[in-house]
Scaffold this motif. Structure first.
Motif, PDB file in Angstrom:
ATOM      1  N   PRO A  27       0.847  -1.196   0.000  1.00 32.87           N
ATOM      2  CA  PRO A  27       0.000   0.000   0.000  1.00 32.87           C
ATOM      3  C   PRO A  27       0.885   1.249   0.000  1.00 32.87           C
ATOM      4  O   PRO A  27       1.877   1.299   0.728  1.00 32.87           O
ATOM      5  CB  PRO A  27      -0.782  -0.099   1.313  1.00 32.87           C
ATOM      6  N   TRP A  28       0.539   2.234  -0.818  1.00 33.19           N
ATOM      7  CA  TRP A  28       1.254   3.507  -0.832  1.00 33.19           C
ATOM      8  C   TRP A  28       0.495   4.427   0.107  1.00 33.19           C
ATOM      9  O   TRP A  28      -0.446   5.100  -0.274  1.00 33.19           O
ATOM     10  CB  TRP A  28       1.303   4.075  -2.248  1.00 33.19           C
ATOM     11  N   ASP A  29       0.898   4.408   1.376  1.00 34.38           N
ATOM     12  CA  ASP A  29       0.153   5.124   2.405  1.00 34.38           C
ATOM     13  C   ASP A  29       0.974   6.262   2.994  1.00 34.38           C
ATOM     14  O   ASP A  29       2.117   6.486   2.601  1.00 34.38           O
ATOM     15  CB  ASP A  29      -0.323   4.160   3.498  1.00 34.38           C
ATOM     16  N   GLY A  30       0.370   6.976   3.922  1.00 36.67           N
ATOM     17  CA  GLY A  30       1.060   8.057   4.606  1.00 36.67           C
ATOM     18  C   GLY A  30       1.080   9.375   3.858  1.00 36.67           C
ATOM     19  O   GLY A  30       1.725  10.321   4.302  1.00 36.67           O
ATOM     20  N   VAL A  31       0.395   9.472   2.739  1.00 38.59           N
ATOM     21  CA  VAL A  31       0.349  10.724   1.973  1.00 38.59           C
ATOM     22  C   VAL A  31      -0.552  11.696   2.726  1.00 38.59           C
ATOM     23  O   VAL A  31      -1.721  11.399   2.971  1.00 38.59           O
ATOM     24  CB  VAL A  31      -0.156  10.476   0.537  1.00 38.59           C
ATOM     25  N   ASP A  75      -6.887   5.158   3.677  1.00 36.61           N
ATOM     26  CA  ASP A  75      -5.614   4.798   4.285  1.00 36.61           C
ATOM     27  C   ASP A  75      -5.868   4.448   5.748  1.00 36.61           C
ATOM     28  O   ASP A  75      -6.232   5.309   6.550  1.00 36.61           O
ATOM     29  CB  ASP A  75      -4.660   5.989   4.161  1.00 36.61           C
ATOM     30  N   ALA A  76      -5.674   3.196   6.105  1.00 36.09           N
ATOM     31  CA  ALA A  76      -5.971   2.717   7.458  1.00 36.09           C
ATOM     32  C   ALA A  76      -5.098   3.368   8.523  1.00 36.09           C
ATOM     33  O   ALA A  76      -5.501   3.440   9.688  1.00 36.09           O
ATOM     34  CB  ALA A  76      -5.814   1.197   7.520  1.00 36.09           C
ATOM     35  N   THR A  77      -3.921   3.882   8.152  1.00 32.43           N
ATOM     36  CA  THR A  77      -3.042   4.484   9.156  1.00 32.43           C
ATOM     37  C   THR A  77      -3.662   5.718   9.803  1.00 32.43           C
ATOM     38  O   THR A  77      -3.317   6.062  10.925  1.00 32.43           O
ATOM     39  CB  THR A  77      -1.667   4.843   8.565  1.00 32.43           C
ATOM     40  N   GLN A  78      -4.598   6.365   9.124  1.00 34.61           N
ATOM     41  CA  GLN A  78      -5.226   7.563   9.687  1.00 34.61           C
ATOM     42  C   GLN A  78      -6.086   7.258  10.907  1.00 34.61           C
ATOM     43  O   GLN A  78      -6.343   8.138  11.721  1.00 34.61           O
ATOM     44  CB  GLN A  78      -6.065   8.278   8.628  1.00 34.61           C
ATOM     45  N   ALA A  84       2.304   7.000  12.988  1.00 34.88           N
ATOM     46  CA  ALA A  84       2.798   8.366  12.759  1.00 34.88           C
ATOM     47  C   ALA A  84       1.858   9.136  11.840  1.00 34.88           C
ATOM     48  O   ALA A  84       1.900  10.364  11.801  1.00 34.88           O
ATOM     49  CB  ALA A  84       4.194   8.312  12.154  1.00 34.88           C
ATOM     50  N   TYR A  85       0.992   8.420  11.122  1.00 33.10           N
ATOM     51  CA  TYR A  85       0.066   9.046  10.183  1.00 33.10           C
ATOM     52  C   TYR A  85      -1.362   9.171  10.723  1.00 33.10           C
ATOM     53  O   TYR A  85      -2.300   9.446   9.978  1.00 33.10           O
ATOM     54  CB  TYR A  85       0.061   8.270   8.862  1.00 33.10           C
ATOM     55  N   TYR A  86      -1.520   8.963  12.010  1.00 38.97           N
ATOM     56  CA  TYR A  86      -2.833   9.068  12.658  1.00 38.97           C
ATOM     57  C   TYR A  86      -3.405  10.465  12.475  1.00 38.97           C
ATOM     58  O   TYR A  86      -2.700  11.468  12.574  1.00 38.97           O
ATOM     59  CB  TYR A  86      -2.683   8.753  14.149  1.00 38.97           C
ATOM     60  N   ASP A  87      -4.702  10.527  12.191  1.00 38.38           N
ATOM     61  CA  ASP A  87      -5.409  11.798  12.067  1.00 38.38           C
ATOM     62  C   ASP A  87      -6.674  11.706  12.914  1.00 38.38           C
ATOM     63  O   ASP A  87      -7.630  11.020  12.533  1.00 38.38           O
ATOM     64  CB  ASP A  87      -5.776  12.072  10.609  1.00 38.38           C
ATOM     65  N   PRO A  88      -6.711  12.365  14.059  1.00 39.73           N
ATOM     66  CA  PRO A  88      -7.870  12.258  14.959  1.00 39.73           C
ATOM     67  C   PRO A  88      -9.161  12.798  14.353  1.00 39.73           C
ATOM     68  O   PRO A  88     -10.245  12.473  14.830  1.00 39.73           O
ATOM     69  CB  PRO A  88      -7.448  13.065  16.187  1.00 39.73           C
ATOM     70  N   TRP A  97      -7.885  10.581   4.255  1.00 42.78           N
ATOM     71  CA  TRP A  97      -6.688  10.206   3.516  1.00 42.78           C
ATOM     72  C   TRP A  97      -6.873   8.878   2.789  1.00 42.78           C
ATOM     73  O   TRP A  97      -7.538   7.983   3.284  1.00 42.78           O
ATOM     74  CB  TRP A  97      -5.494  10.139   4.479  1.00 42.78           C
ATOM     75  N   TYR A  98      -6.249   8.792   1.616  1.00 42.70           N
ATOM     76  CA  TYR A  98      -6.399   7.619   0.756  1.00 42.70           C
ATOM     77  C   TYR A  98      -5.035   7.061   0.366  1.00 42.70           C
ATOM     78  O   TYR A  98      -4.018   7.730   0.466  1.00 42.70           O
ATOM     79  CB  TYR A  98      -7.199   7.991  -0.499  1.00 42.70           C
TER      80      TYR A  98
END
Length: 155
Positions: A27-31, A75-78, A84-88, A97-98
């Motif tokens: 997955p290209w994540d963290g953008v 993007d599951a990291t959000q 580090a890519y968490y977005d509350p 985020w995608y």
């Protein structure tokens, strides 16, 4: 099919990391830029080709090619407070985020350097040659993709 350039820092994740994945897919994540996010969410499609561009390193430039194997999805990291890519502000009902999934296609024998790219008079629209273009995801016009690809294969 469209063409793209995805920037990455090879000390975090590079073309060789993609090649070493069990199915050569990641997955290209963290953008976390809205314009780049919009490309991932609305424009990048399965089958599109991607230049993997190494940045923030000694040998900056195009390192290889991947292909998109899954179009934009949240993007599951959000959603992960440990990431580090968490977005509350993001929720599963309203993701912010995608990401896309990319699969390794090839690594070039040598990186096609930014210096060499900028020296190619016919490369004028690809974002890395324009002042102020800092996006991590950017489109590459068809004709410029072909020229960059040929130059990378020749190095």
């Amino acid at each position: 099919m469209a063409y793209w350039l995805f920037k990455t820092e090879p000390d975090v994740f590079g073309i060789d990391d993609l090649r070493k994945r069990p199915d050569q897919t990641e997955p290209w994540d963290g953008v976390r830029n809205y314009q780049a996010r919009n490309f991932l969410r609305d424009a990048v499609e399965t089958g599109d080709k991607v230049f993997i561009y190494h940045s923030s390193c000694k040998n900056v430039g195009i390192a290889g090619v991947a292909v998109v194997v899954k179009a934009g999805y949240p993007d599951a990291t959000q959603f992960d407070p440990e990431s580090a890519y968490y977005d509350p502000r993001a929720t599963p009902e309203n993701p912010r985020w995608y990401r896309v999934d990319v699969q390794f296609e090839e690594a070039f024998a040598q990186v096609l350097s930014l210096k060499d790219i900028k020296a190619m008079a016919q490369i004028t629209e690809t974002g890395v040659v324009k002042k102020g273009q800092r996006l991590s995801i950017m489109p590459v016009p068809d004709n410029e993709w072909r020229q960059l690809y040929q130059a990378a294969k020749a190095t």
